[in-house]
Design an enzyme around this catalytic site. Structure first.
Site, PDB file in Angstrom:
ATOM      1  N   ARG A  35       0.787  -1.234   0.000  1.00  0.00           N
ATOM      2  CA  ARG A  35       0.000   0.000   0.000  1.00  0.00           C
ATOM      3  C   ARG A  35       0.814   1.277   0.000  1.00  0.00           C
ATOM      4  O   ARG A  35       0.255   2.372   0.123  1.00  0.00           O
ATOM      5  CB  ARG A  35      -0.958   0.001   1.207  1.00  0.00           C
ATOM      6  CG  ARG A  35      -1.893  -1.185   1.181  1.00  0.00           C
ATOM      7  CD  ARG A  35      -2.736  -1.333   2.420  1.00  0.00           C
ATOM      8  NE  ARG A  35      -3.455  -2.607   2.394  1.00  0.00           N
ATOM      9  CZ  ARG A  35      -2.965  -3.758   2.843  1.00  0.00           C
ATOM     10  NH1 ARG A  35      -1.748  -3.806   3.366  1.00  0.00           N
ATOM     11  NH2 ARG A  35      -3.661  -4.863   2.762  1.00  0.00           N
ATOM     12  N   ASP A 104       9.070 -12.493   4.450  1.00  0.00           N
ATOM     13  CA  ASP A 104      10.299 -12.598   3.660  1.00  0.00           C
ATOM     14  C   ASP A 104      11.481 -13.169   4.428  1.00  0.00           C
ATOM     15  O   ASP A 104      12.561 -13.376   3.854  1.00  0.00           O
ATOM     16  CB  ASP A 104      10.667 -11.226   3.070  1.00  0.00           C
ATOM     17  CG  ASP A 104      10.812 -10.136   4.144  1.00  0.00           C
ATOM     18  OD1 ASP A 104      11.236 -10.441   5.264  1.00  0.00           O
ATOM     19  OD2 ASP A 104      10.503  -8.971   3.835  1.00  0.00           O
ATOM     20  N   HIS A 119       2.486 -13.726  10.025  1.00  0.00           N
ATOM     21  CA  HIS A 119       1.874 -14.172   8.767  1.00  0.00           C
ATOM     22  C   HIS A 119       2.663 -15.299   8.097  1.00  0.00           C
ATOM     23  O   HIS A 119       2.516 -15.542   6.913  1.00  0.00           O
ATOM     24  CB  HIS A 119       1.707 -12.979   7.815  1.00  0.00           C
ATOM     25  CG  HIS A 119       0.748 -11.947   8.334  1.00  0.00           C
ATOM     26  ND1 HIS A 119       0.721 -10.648   7.882  1.00  0.00           N
ATOM     27  CD2 HIS A 119      -0.219 -12.032   9.274  1.00  0.00           C
ATOM     28  CE1 HIS A 119      -0.228  -9.977   8.534  1.00  0.00           C
ATOM     29  NE2 HIS A 119      -0.805 -10.786   9.391  1.00  0.00           N
ATOM     30  N   CYS A 127       2.784 -30.262   2.321  1.00  0.00           N
ATOM     31  CA  CYS A 127       1.800 -30.890   1.426  1.00  0.00           C
ATOM     32  C   CYS A 127       0.432 -30.855   2.105  1.00  0.00           C
ATOM     33  O   CYS A 127       0.318 -31.207   3.283  1.00  0.00           O
ATOM     34  CB  CYS A 127       2.236 -32.338   1.159  1.00  0.00           C
ATOM     35  SG  CYS A 127       0.933 -33.296   0.347  1.00  0.00           S
ATOM     36  N   CYS A 150       3.631 -37.618  -2.810  1.00  0.00           N
ATOM     37  CA  CYS A 150       2.362 -38.362  -2.709  1.00  0.00           C
ATOM     38  C   CYS A 150       1.337 -37.851  -3.735  1.00  0.00           C
ATOM     39  O   CYS A 150       0.228 -38.372  -3.812  1.00  0.00           O
ATOM     40  CB  CYS A 150       1.785 -38.240  -1.292  1.00  0.00           C
ATOM     41  SG  CYS A 150       0.931 -36.685  -0.977  1.00  0.00           S
TER      42      CYS A 150
END
Ligand code: CNA
Length: 240
Positions: A35, A104, A119, A127, A150
């Site tokens: 933003r 990051d 976050h 998986c 898998c």
């Protein structure tokens, strides 16, 4: 006393500093924020809240990964002066925790130890079928949607819009902010909740916001600096 001298004074008198960081601490490492003035939300035709949502991941997995891989590649990105300065404050035992909305991994790359990643992180994957863990090398070296041995789809350990925050990170963050004598909020527009709401737990003396743009919490802060973070931390270093 100018802003920088005031900030220096506040850091000097504090022994339990907690920092809440947002995408603005990493723009000088070459990662666009959402933003800010050159933010990604201005470039994207689809709102980021949709593009990076849990619903979109499951319904448009290929499109999700096309965007994700282009934007969040962790290769080559390096911590900048802000990440490094915070690491130094931790070494000096002044800073007790970094709470970050960033995914990051740059605070850890800079060497900071107590980092609560609200976050999640672009460095870890799993998986969705068998929960096997993967790292970013595997995901970024796969073409298209990364698949597990898998056959299941691999998902980033990142909190997408519509998902819950990790309970541990949130609880640790609340505890850290509640005990802090100084809270610094760096490079966040403070519009994403519950991260922004952590500020309400602060009972300490000095509440500092450093951000290019205004935020809705500016009026509550003891000190607000509307400047580029790298410039502020360069000035702080210069005066030492
Ligand atoms: P945001 O909403 O994009 O706000 C960033 C703020 O930082 C803006 O107000 C800018 O004006 C300001 N800013 C940008 N660069 C600088 C600078 N060099 N010096 C001072 N101020 C600056 O980002 P938030 O973190 O507030 O929003 C939370 C979202 C963004 C989280 O979910 C993140 O995961 C997500 N995000 C993360 C990254 C990353 O990991 N590096 C990048 C982009 C978005």
């Amino acid at each position: 006393m100018n802003d920088i001298e005031l900030l220096k004074q506040m850091i000097k008198e504090s022994n339990n500093i907690v920092v809440l960081t947002g995408a603005g601490v990493s723009t000088d490492s070459g990662i666009k924020d959402f933003r800010g003035k050159d933010g990604l939300s201005k470039e994207s035709s689809i709102p980021l809240e949709i593009l990076l949502s849990s619903d979109y991941f499951y319904s448009h997995t290929e499109d999700f990964y096309e965007f994700y891989k282009e934007y969040f590649s962790p290769e080559k990105i390096k911590p900048n002066i802000t990440h490094k300065y915070l690491k130094k404050l931790e070494d000096e035992q002044k800073l007790k925790a970094i709470i970050t909305q960033n995914i990051d991994g740059l605070h850890s790359k800079a060497g900071s130890k107590t980092v609560y990643e609200l976050h999640g992180t672009t460095y870890k994957y799993h998986c969705i079928k068998c929960n096997k863990k993967y790292d970013y090398n595997y995901v970024f070296n796969c073409d298209g949607v990364p698949r597990c041995s898998c056959g299941g789809i691999i998902k980033p350990d990142v909190v997408l819009y519509g998902e819950m925050l990790p309970v541990d990170a949130l609880e640790n963050s609340i505890r850290a902010v509640s005990n802090a004598d100084m809270l610094m909020v760096l490079g966040s527009s403070l519009v994403v909740y519950p991260a922004a709401g952590l500020i309400d737990y602060f009972n300490g003396k000095n509440f500092v916001i450093i951000n290019n743009d205004e935020t809705s919490y500016d009026k509550e802060a003891t000190l607000v600096i509307h400047k580029n973070l790298s410039d502020v931390f360069k000035e702080l270093e210069k005066g030492e």
